[in-house]
Design an enzyme around this catalytic site. Sequence first.
Site, PDB file in Angstrom:
ATOM      1  N   HIS A 153     -15.703  48.228-107.156  1.00  0.00           N
ATOM      2  CA  HIS A 153     -14.929  48.948-106.199  1.00  0.00           C
ATOM      3  C   HIS A 153     -13.330  49.304-106.440  1.00  0.00           C
ATOM      4  O   HIS A 153     -12.882  48.734-107.532  1.00  0.00           O
ATOM      5  CB  HIS A 153     -14.890  48.195-104.753  1.00  0.00           C
ATOM      6  CG  HIS A 153     -16.193  47.807-103.890  1.00  0.00           C
ATOM      7  ND1 HIS A 153     -17.087  47.147-104.147  1.00  0.00           N
ATOM      8  CD2 HIS A 153     -16.310  48.598-102.978  1.00  0.00           C
ATOM      9  CE1 HIS A 153     -17.997  47.641-103.518  1.00  0.00           C
ATOM     10  NE2 HIS A 153     -17.736  48.345-102.492  1.00  0.00           N
ATOM     11  N   LYS A 157      -9.575  46.973-102.641  1.00  0.00           N
ATOM     12  CA  LYS A 157     -10.321  46.149-101.608  1.00  0.00           C
ATOM     13  C   LYS A 157      -9.934  44.659-101.422  1.00  0.00           C
ATOM     14  O   LYS A 157      -9.606  43.999-102.669  1.00  0.00           O
ATOM     15  CB  LYS A 157     -11.511  46.386-102.247  1.00  0.00           C
ATOM     16  CG  LYS A 157     -12.668  45.465-101.426  1.00  0.00           C
ATOM     17  CD  LYS A 157     -14.175  45.881-101.846  1.00  0.00           C
ATOM     18  CE  LYS A 157     -15.262  45.463-100.962  1.00  0.00           C
ATOM     19  NZ  LYS A 157     -15.043  45.508 -99.624  1.00  0.00           N
TER      20      LYS A 157
HETATM   21  N1  LIG Z   1     -19.564  48.873 -93.620  1.00  0.00           N
HETATM   22  C1  LIG Z   1     -19.121  49.938 -94.845  1.00  0.00           C
HETATM   23  O1  LIG Z   1     -20.032  50.992 -94.896  1.00  0.00           O
HETATM   24  C2  LIG Z   1     -17.910  50.227 -95.128  1.00  0.00           C
HETATM   25  C3  LIG Z   1     -16.925  49.340 -95.128  1.00  0.00           C
HETATM   26  N2  LIG Z   1     -15.756  49.243 -95.533  1.00  0.00           N
HETATM   27  C4  LIG Z   1     -14.921  48.003 -95.282  1.00  0.00           C
HETATM   28  O2  LIG Z   1     -14.045  48.614 -94.186  1.00  0.00           O
HETATM   29  C5  LIG Z   1     -12.821  47.986 -93.991  1.00  0.00           C
HETATM   30  C6  LIG Z   1     -11.725  48.843 -94.114  1.00  0.00           C
HETATM   31  O3  LIG Z   1     -11.883  49.678 -95.482  1.00  0.00           O
HETATM   32  P1  LIG Z   1     -10.684  50.512 -96.057  1.00  0.00           P
HETATM   33  O4  LIG Z   1     -10.544  51.604 -94.903  1.00  0.00           O
HETATM   34  O5  LIG Z   1     -11.062  50.858 -97.265  1.00  0.00           O
HETATM   35  O6  LIG Z   1      -9.390  49.705 -95.864  1.00  0.00           O
HETATM   36  P2  LIG Z   1      -7.790  50.383 -95.608  1.00  0.00           P
HETATM   37  O7  LIG Z   1      -7.130  49.344 -96.219  1.00  0.00           O
HETATM   38  O8  LIG Z   1      -7.676  51.659 -96.036  1.00  0.00           O
HETATM   39  O9  LIG Z   1      -7.653  50.156 -94.126  1.00  0.00           O
HETATM   40  C7  LIG Z   1      -7.668  49.293 -93.188  1.00  0.00           C
HETATM   41  C8  LIG Z   1      -6.902  49.655 -92.121  1.00  0.00           C
HETATM   42  O10 LIG Z   1      -6.747  48.648 -91.048  1.00  0.00           O
HETATM   43  C9  LIG Z   1      -5.371  48.573 -90.587  1.00  0.00           C
HETATM   44  N3  LIG Z   1      -5.009  47.229 -89.840  1.00  0.00           N
HETATM   45  C10 LIG Z   1      -4.639  46.101 -90.677  1.00  0.00           C
HETATM   46  N4  LIG Z   1      -4.360  45.200 -89.556  1.00  0.00           N
HETATM   47  C11 LIG Z   1      -4.817  45.901 -88.222  1.00  0.00           C
HETATM   48  C12 LIG Z   1      -4.554  45.487 -86.943  1.00  0.00           C
HETATM   49  N5  LIG Z   1      -4.309  44.299 -86.521  1.00  0.00           N
HETATM   50  N6  LIG Z   1      -5.199  46.290 -86.128  1.00  0.00           N
HETATM   51  C13 LIG Z   1      -5.717  47.588 -86.172  1.00  0.00           C
HETATM   52  N7  LIG Z   1      -5.506  48.110 -87.648  1.00  0.00           N
HETATM   53  C14 LIG Z   1      -5.251  47.084 -88.639  1.00  0.00           C
HETATM   54  C15 LIG Z   1      -4.642  48.743 -91.901  1.00  0.00           C
HETATM   55  O11 LIG Z   1      -3.352  49.091 -91.633  1.00  0.00           O
HETATM   56  P3  LIG Z   1      -2.121  48.906 -92.767  1.00  0.00           P
HETATM   57  O12 LIG Z   1      -2.475  49.831 -93.749  1.00  0.00           O
HETATM   58  O13 LIG Z   1      -0.586  49.133 -91.929  1.00  0.00           O
HETATM   59  O14 LIG Z   1      -2.276  47.378 -93.137  1.00  0.00           O
HETATM   60  C16 LIG Z   1      -5.373  49.820 -92.556  1.00  0.00           C
HETATM   61  O15 LIG Z   1      -4.958  51.153 -91.997  1.00  0.00           O
HETATM   62  C17 LIG Z   1     -13.045  47.020 -95.351  1.00  0.00           C
HETATM   63  O16 LIG Z   1     -13.381  45.766 -94.849  1.00  0.00           O
HETATM   64  C18 LIG Z   1     -13.911  47.604 -96.224  1.00  0.00           C
HETATM   65  O17 LIG Z   1     -14.842  46.523 -96.816  1.00  0.00           O
HETATM   66  C19 LIG Z   1     -15.416  50.334 -96.257  1.00  0.00           C
HETATM   67  C20 LIG Z   1     -16.229  51.280 -96.622  1.00  0.00           C
HETATM   68  C21 LIG Z   1     -17.630  51.101 -96.143  1.00  0.00           C
HETATM   69  O1  LIG Z   2     -14.228  48.262 -99.388  1.00  0.00           O
HETATM   70  C1  LIG Z   2     -14.943  49.065 -99.580  1.00  0.00           C
HETATM   71  O2  LIG Z   2     -14.719  50.173-100.118  1.00  0.00           O
HETATM   72  C2  LIG Z   2     -16.371  49.093 -99.369  1.00  0.00           C
HETATM   73  N1  LIG Z   2     -16.686  48.203 -98.473  1.00  0.00           N
HETATM   74  C3  LIG Z   2     -18.083  47.708 -98.199  1.00  0.00           C
HETATM   75  C4  LIG Z   2     -18.505  46.400 -99.016  1.00  0.00           C
HETATM   76  O3  LIG Z   2     -17.848  45.422 -99.007  1.00  0.00           O
HETATM   77  O4  LIG Z   2     -19.654  46.301 -99.249  1.00  0.00           O
HETATM   78  C5  LIG Z   2     -18.963  48.909 -98.170  1.00  0.00           C
HETATM   79  C6  LIG Z   2     -18.774  49.656 -99.325  1.00  0.00           C
HETATM   80  O5  LIG Z   2     -19.133  48.940-100.718  1.00  0.00           O
HETATM   81  C7  LIG Z   2     -17.256  50.025 -99.559  1.00  0.00           C
END
Ligand SMILES: NC(=O)C1=CN([C@@H]2O[C@H](COP(=O)(O)OP(=O)(O)OC[C@H]3O[C@@H](n4cnc5c(N)ncnc54)[C@H](OP(=O)(O)O)[C@@H]3O)[C@@H](O)[C@H]2O)C=CC1
Ligand SMILES: O=C(O)C1=N[C@H](C(=O)O)C[C@H](O)C1
Length: 263
Positions: A153, A157
């Site tokens: 990743h 992350k």
């Molecule tokens: N299930 C799936 O298919 C996938 C899951 N994921 C997961 O999704 C999650 C997000 O990933 P990603 O978008 O890359 O991460 P990012 O770090 O880009 O986004 C996370 C966001 O959450 C915000 N945040 C933090 N605290 C709070 C709060 N209290 N209330 C609301 N928002 C908050 C952050 O704000 P700030 O930047 O200000 O801290 C940021 O904007 C991760 O856990 C990742 O593993 C990712 C891709 C695919």
């Molecule tokens: O953080 C990410 O980017 C992703 N998180 C998810 C995971 O932890 O498996 C899904 C995907 O791999 C992207």
Amino acid sequence: MINIIIAGPRGRMGAEAVNMVSNEENFRLVACLDRKFNGKTLKDVEGLPDVNVPIFEDIEECFHAVDADVIVDLTIPEVGYLHTKTAIEHHIRPVVGTTGFTSEQITELELLAKEKGIGSIIAPNFAVGAVLMMKFSQMAAKYLPDVEIIEKHHDNKLDAPSGTAVKTAELIRESRDYKKQGHPNEKETINGARGAEFDGMRIHSVRLPGLVAHQEVIFGGAGQILSIKHDSLDRSSFMDGIKLAVEKVMGLDKFVYGLENIL
Ligand SMILES: NC(=O)C1=CN([C@@H]2O[C@H](COP(=O)(O)OP(=O)(O)OC[C@H]3O[C@@H](n4cnc5c(N)ncnc54)[C@H](OP(=O)(O)O)[C@@H]3O)[C@@H](O)[C@H]2O)C=CC1
Ligand SMILES: O=C(O)C1=N[C@H](C(=O)O)C[C@H](O)C1
């Protein structure tokens, strides 16, 4: 029309989800939860769509102010867990992409959803190709039980191993007996060299700039290697799965962990 709250709208996934929801005919974005910009709207925030959707920092206040059917959480593990718990308590269906929950937290949320009779979906990976990679790996482990998982990743992350790797290992555990892999006397001369251990198999986490989300599951047998690999090259890969989960959760009265259970 499904009324949706998105938590984490400025994030990599959240921003993509805001666009997806805004462009779906049957979805209505009614609010966003963020840790900044309370009282503003999305259009007030640079880089977010030019729409008049309110932003809340407090989840209780948000649930009180808007009429929502579903909350899509794409934040960080601690916050995602609290959002999911609060949503179930308020009878708002959670669709959770956030990863990094412990298995105890997942069990606790499952019990709470059951008690409240609220449809809830937690999916560590919303990309259909990744779900197929996990299911194919589960099938293969029955015949080739020696397996190692390598997930790769981007270096922003927070959680390791990835939610996808953990889910893959859990599915593999269901189709093979416990197997302590490698040499019985193997020793790490540098801590962590053999990766994380789960049910006797090893999980390796790579974090590098330039990567998005990738996983290879490698099976070894006498004279042969099988590799099952999936690459998300772009976060658009997750949007069809989120859309499906939002639609499906409306008809659920139970807790679902993994997109494979609703495909
Ligand atoms: N299930 C799936 O298919 C996938 C899951 N994921 C997961 O999704 C999650 C997000 O990933 P990603 O978008 O890359 O991460 P990012 O770090 O880009 O986004 C996370 C966001 O959450 C915000 N945040 C933090 N605290 C709070 C709060 N209290 N209330 C609301 N928002 C908050 C952050 O704000 P700030 O930047 O200000 O801290 C940021 O904007 C991760 O856990 C990742 O593993 C990712 C891709 C695919
Ligand atoms: O953080 C990410 O980017 C992703 N998180 C998810 C995971 O932890 O498996 C899904 C995907 O791999 C992207």
